[in-house]
Design a protein around this motif. Structure first.
Motif, PDB file in Angstrom:
ATOM      1  N   ILE A 159       0.871  -1.202  -0.132  1.00 48.50           N
ATOM      2  CA  ILE A 159       0.068  -0.041  -0.036  1.00 48.50           C
ATOM      3  C   ILE A 159       0.804   1.242   0.088  1.00 48.50           C
ATOM      4  O   ILE A 159       1.829   1.305   0.997  1.00 48.50           O
ATOM      5  CB  ILE A 159      -0.996   0.044   1.141  1.00 48.50           C
ATOM      6  CG1 ILE A 159      -1.927  -1.330   1.168  1.00 48.50           C
ATOM      7  CG2 ILE A 159      -1.784   1.338   1.400  1.00 48.50           C
ATOM      8  CD1 ILE A 159      -2.566  -1.686   2.537  1.00 48.50           C
ATOM      9  N   PRO A 160       0.708   2.149  -0.950  1.00 42.41           N
ATOM     10  CA  PRO A 160       1.698   3.355  -1.038  1.00 42.41           C
ATOM     11  C   PRO A 160       1.381   4.153   0.248  1.00 42.41           C
ATOM     12  O   PRO A 160       0.398   4.199   0.967  1.00 42.41           O
ATOM     13  CB  PRO A 160       1.005   4.187  -2.312  1.00 42.41           C
ATOM     14  CG  PRO A 160       0.149   3.179  -3.015  1.00 42.41           C
ATOM     15  CD  PRO A 160      -0.208   2.015  -2.071  1.00 42.41           C
ATOM     16  N   ALA A 161       2.443   4.885   0.616  1.00 45.70           N
ATOM     17  CA  ALA A 161       2.475   5.660   1.636  1.00 45.70           C
ATOM     18  C   ALA A 161       1.523   6.681   1.995  1.00 45.70           C
ATOM     19  O   ALA A 161       0.682   6.965   2.890  1.00 45.70           O
ATOM     20  CB  ALA A 161       3.770   6.350   2.066  1.00 45.70           C
ATOM     21  N   ALA A 165      -1.264   7.066   4.919  1.00 44.61           N
ATOM     22  CA  ALA A 165      -1.521   8.270   5.581  1.00 44.61           C
ATOM     23  C   ALA A 165      -3.079   8.467   5.454  1.00 44.61           C
ATOM     24  O   ALA A 165      -3.713   8.736   6.757  1.00 44.61           O
ATOM     25  CB  ALA A 165      -0.755   9.211   5.005  1.00 44.61           C
ATOM     26  N   MET A 166      -3.779   8.424   4.451  1.00 42.84           N
ATOM     27  CA  MET A 166      -5.172   8.792   4.377  1.00 42.84           C
ATOM     28  C   MET A 166      -6.092   8.174   4.832  1.00 42.84           C
ATOM     29  O   MET A 166      -7.003   8.468   5.622  1.00 42.84           O
ATOM     30  CB  MET A 166      -5.441   9.056   3.001  1.00 42.84           C
ATOM     31  CG  MET A 166      -6.867   9.569   2.500  1.00 42.84           C
ATOM     32  SD  MET A 166      -7.201   9.704   0.651  1.00 42.84           S
ATOM     33  CE  MET A 166      -6.341  11.500   0.297  1.00 42.84           C
ATOM     34  N   ILE A 167      -5.739   6.649   4.610  1.00 46.23           N
ATOM     35  CA  ILE A 167      -6.822   5.801   5.047  1.00 46.23           C
ATOM     36  C   ILE A 167      -6.806   5.071   6.274  1.00 46.23           C
ATOM     37  O   ILE A 167      -7.533   4.627   6.834  1.00 46.23           O
ATOM     38  CB  ILE A 167      -7.454   4.725   3.814  1.00 46.23           C
ATOM     39  CG1 ILE A 167      -8.793   4.549   3.709  1.00 46.23           C
ATOM     40  CG2 ILE A 167      -6.774   3.426   3.965  1.00 46.23           C
ATOM     41  CD1 ILE A 167      -9.245   4.146   2.314  1.00 46.23           C
ATOM     42  N   GLY A 168      -5.401   4.933   6.546  1.00 49.80           N
ATOM     43  CA  GLY A 168      -5.195   4.390   7.765  1.00 49.80           C
ATOM     44  C   GLY A 168      -4.441   4.974   8.959  1.00 49.80           C
ATOM     45  O   GLY A 168      -4.023   4.710   9.933  1.00 49.80           O
ATOM     46  N   GLY A 169      -4.643   6.477   8.869  1.00 45.06           N
ATOM     47  CA  GLY A 169      -3.879   7.352   9.681  1.00 45.06           C
ATOM     48  C   GLY A 169      -2.622   7.274   9.801  1.00 45.06           C
ATOM     49  O   GLY A 169      -2.102   7.531  11.029  1.00 45.06           O
ATOM     50  N   ALA A 175      -4.384   0.212   7.947  1.00 44.05           N
ATOM     51  CA  ALA A 175      -4.467   0.376   6.187  1.00 44.05           C
ATOM     52  C   ALA A 175      -4.810  -1.015   5.575  1.00 44.05           C
ATOM     53  O   ALA A 175      -5.525  -1.385   4.828  1.00 44.05           O
ATOM     54  CB  ALA A 175      -3.253   1.036   5.662  1.00 44.05           C
ATOM     55  N   LYS A 176      -3.950  -2.120   6.217  1.00 43.84           N
ATOM     56  CA  LYS A 176      -3.951  -3.482   5.512  1.00 43.84           C
ATOM     57  C   LYS A 176      -5.482  -3.965   6.064  1.00 43.84           C
ATOM     58  O   LYS A 176      -5.835  -4.616   4.889  1.00 43.84           O
ATOM     59  CB  LYS A 176      -2.711  -4.360   6.176  1.00 43.84           C
ATOM     60  CG  LYS A 176      -2.310  -5.448   5.535  1.00 43.84           C
ATOM     61  CD  LYS A 176      -1.787  -5.194   3.956  1.00 43.84           C
ATOM     62  CE  LYS A 176      -1.916  -6.300   3.228  1.00 43.84           C
ATOM     63  NZ  LYS A 176      -1.558  -5.765   1.743  1.00 43.84           N
ATOM     64  N   ALA A 177      -5.921  -3.732   7.070  1.00 42.38           N
ATOM     65  CA  ALA A 177      -6.812  -4.398   7.481  1.00 42.38           C
ATOM     66  C   ALA A 177      -8.316  -3.864   6.847  1.00 42.38           C
ATOM     67  O   ALA A 177      -9.240  -4.568   6.251  1.00 42.38           O
ATOM     68  CB  ALA A 177      -7.511  -4.136   8.943  1.00 42.38           C
ATOM     69  N   ILE A 178      -8.141  -2.462   6.423  1.00 35.20           N
ATOM     70  CA  ILE A 178      -9.253  -1.616   5.824  1.00 35.20           C
ATOM     71  C   ILE A 178      -9.113  -2.310   4.279  1.00 35.20           C
ATOM     72  O   ILE A 178     -10.005  -2.470   3.694  1.00 35.20           O
ATOM     73  CB  ILE A 178      -9.079  -0.209   5.715  1.00 35.20           C
ATOM     74  CG1 ILE A 178      -9.422   0.198   7.228  1.00 35.20           C
ATOM     75  CG2 ILE A 178      -9.913   0.581   4.685  1.00 35.20           C
ATOM     76  CD1 ILE A 178      -9.067   1.679   7.236  1.00 35.20           C
ATOM     77  N   GLN A 179      -7.762  -2.544   3.658  1.00 34.57           N
ATOM     78  CA  GLN A 179      -8.062  -3.160   2.536  1.00 34.57           C
ATOM     79  C   GLN A 179      -8.368  -4.416   2.199  1.00 34.57           C
ATOM     80  O   GLN A 179      -9.363  -4.589   1.302  1.00 34.57           O
ATOM     81  CB  GLN A 179      -6.425  -3.206   2.008  1.00 34.57           C
ATOM     82  CG  GLN A 179      -6.053  -3.271   0.537  1.00 34.57           C
ATOM     83  CD  GLN A 179      -4.581  -3.536  -0.004  1.00 34.57           C
ATOM     84  OE1 GLN A 179      -3.948  -4.524   0.772  1.00 34.57           O
ATOM     85  NE2 GLN A 179      -4.288  -3.209  -0.942  1.00 34.57           N
ATOM     86  N   ALA A 234     -10.706  13.653  -0.066  1.00 30.88           N
ATOM     87  CA  ALA A 234     -10.020  12.645   0.378  1.00 30.88           C
ATOM     88  C   ALA A 234     -10.874  11.398   0.168  1.00 30.88           C
ATOM     89  O   ALA A 234     -11.781  11.415  -0.261  1.00 30.88           O
ATOM     90  CB  ALA A 234      -9.746  12.695   1.903  1.00 30.88           C
ATOM     91  N   TRP A 235     -10.347  10.362   0.646  1.00 22.74           N
ATOM     92  CA  TRP A 235     -11.258   8.807   0.535  1.00 22.74           C
ATOM     93  C   TRP A 235     -11.054   8.289   1.897  1.00 22.74           C
ATOM     94  O   TRP A 235      -9.883   7.984   2.291  1.00 22.74           O
ATOM     95  CB  TRP A 235     -10.551   8.206  -0.666  1.00 22.74           C
ATOM     96  CG  TRP A 235     -11.458   7.145  -1.160  1.00 22.74           C
ATOM     97  CD1 TRP A 235     -11.075   5.573  -1.344  1.00 22.74           C
ATOM     98  CD2 TRP A 235     -12.862   7.240  -1.686  1.00 22.74           C
ATOM     99  NE1 TRP A 235     -12.122   5.086  -1.745  1.00 22.74           N
ATOM    100  CE2 TRP A 235     -13.350   6.047  -1.947  1.00 22.74           C
ATOM    101  CE3 TRP A 235     -13.648   8.496  -1.741  1.00 22.74           C
ATOM    102  CZ2 TRP A 235     -14.857   5.873  -2.582  1.00 22.74           C
ATOM    103  CZ3 TRP A 235     -14.971   8.183  -2.208  1.00 22.74           C
ATOM    104  CH2 TRP A 235     -15.303   6.703  -2.801  1.00 22.74           C
ATOM    105  N   SER A 236     -12.083   7.673   2.290  1.00 20.22           N
ATOM    106  CA  SER A 236     -12.113   7.084   3.545  1.00 20.22           C
ATOM    107  C   SER A 236     -13.139   5.754   3.691  1.00 20.22           C
ATOM    108  O   SER A 236     -13.860   5.578   2.734  1.00 20.22           O
ATOM    109  CB  SER A 236     -12.875   7.961   4.727  1.00 20.22           C
ATOM    110  OG  SER A 236     -14.017   8.582   4.362  1.00 20.22           O
TER     111      SER A 236
END
Length: 264
Positions: A159-161, A165-169, A175-179, A234-236
């Motif tokens: 997952i790009p940095a 930052a945007m989706i996983g704070g 971020a991985k779990a959300i992915q 942004a995207w969430s």
């Protein structure tokens, strides 16, 4: 040719098991007193049936030939509107319920069936097109589609940095779990004409991208499907969930076997 688009759609949604029925109807048109408008409604019904069938796997593939043979027998002595009504009844009787269809649409639809996902996204995008704004979303260049499915939050292993930052704070694990839970949901998918160019870019880069001629090829590409992406900052997870709910509602009503605009 009013049948050209519906027949292409039936081919694109892999509705070939129903060709048996269509051939019968075409050969027996006069005896059954059916016109082009009847056929248009029937093909529309078949498209809706296969969107639902191919996503829910109900009824199973092995039952399809028998289903269409039985339907032929049921309509043999009928005429006109009764033919359409009977075909609708036969398909409805074996089709997945709206609840089952909806739950599949709400899940990881891309993982479940990327072909149906593409068809559904294209159908949603086509809804708001006029003659003036019509774009052929099924166009090929070489052996590849020009327009392809694009994951907004990217699906790649790394997952790009900018996305962490945007989706996983900033939290990699989050971020991985959300992915894992959200990347293949309808709300995280769209259609873009130059997918290879978007891929792992940041949200803003994907949104604002232009090609070498200065044409908008990112989320500002003019497709109504991308309207809210074109103006988002942004995207969430919340946006993925909200957009999933909205698109699922649209798909359920578009392919409702009883009254959907696509379903005769």
């Amino acid at each position: 040719a009013p049948l050209a688009k519906p027949l292409k759609d039936l081919d694109r949604i892999q509705g070939s098991p129903s060709y048996l029925l269509l051939l019968y109807l075409l050969v027996r048109r006069e005896a059954l007193a059916i016109n082009v408008a009847h056929l248009e409604r029937i093909v529309g019904l078949l498209v809706c049936f296969f969107v639902r069938r191919n996503l829910t796997d109900t009824p199973p593939t092995r039952d399809l030939t028998r289903l269409f043979m039985a339907t032929i027998n049921k309509v043999a002595a009928l005429s006109g509107d009764a033919v359409v009504a009977t075909i609708r009844e036969e398909l409805l009787a074996v089709s997945a319920s709206d609840e089952t269809f909806r739950s599949k649409l709400e899940g990881a639809i891309y993982e479940e069936n990327s072909g149906v996902t593409r068809f559904v996204l294209c159908a949603l995008a086509e809804q708001s097109m006029t003659k003036e704004t019509w774009v052929d979303l099924w166009k090929y260049e070489g052996k590849l589609f020009v327009w392809t499915i694009e994951h907004i939050f990217p699906q790649g292993e790394n997952i790009p940095a900018s996305w962490v930052a945007m989706i996983g704070g900033g939290d990699d694990k989050k971020a991985k779990a959300i992915q894992q839970s959200h990347v293949h949901k309808l709300g995280n998918l769209t259609i873009s004409g130059f997918n290879s160019a978007l891929g792992n870019k940041s949200f803003n880069d994907k949104r604002d991208r232009t090609d070498s001629k200065g044409r908008e090829v990112g989320y500002k590409n003019g497709l109504k499907l991308n309207a809210e992406l074109a103006t988002a900052e942004a995207w969430s997870v919340e946006q993925i969930n909200a957009r999933t709910s909205k698109l699922v509602d649209q798909v359920v009503s578009l392919f409702a076997m009883t009254s959907g605009p696509s379903c005769g």
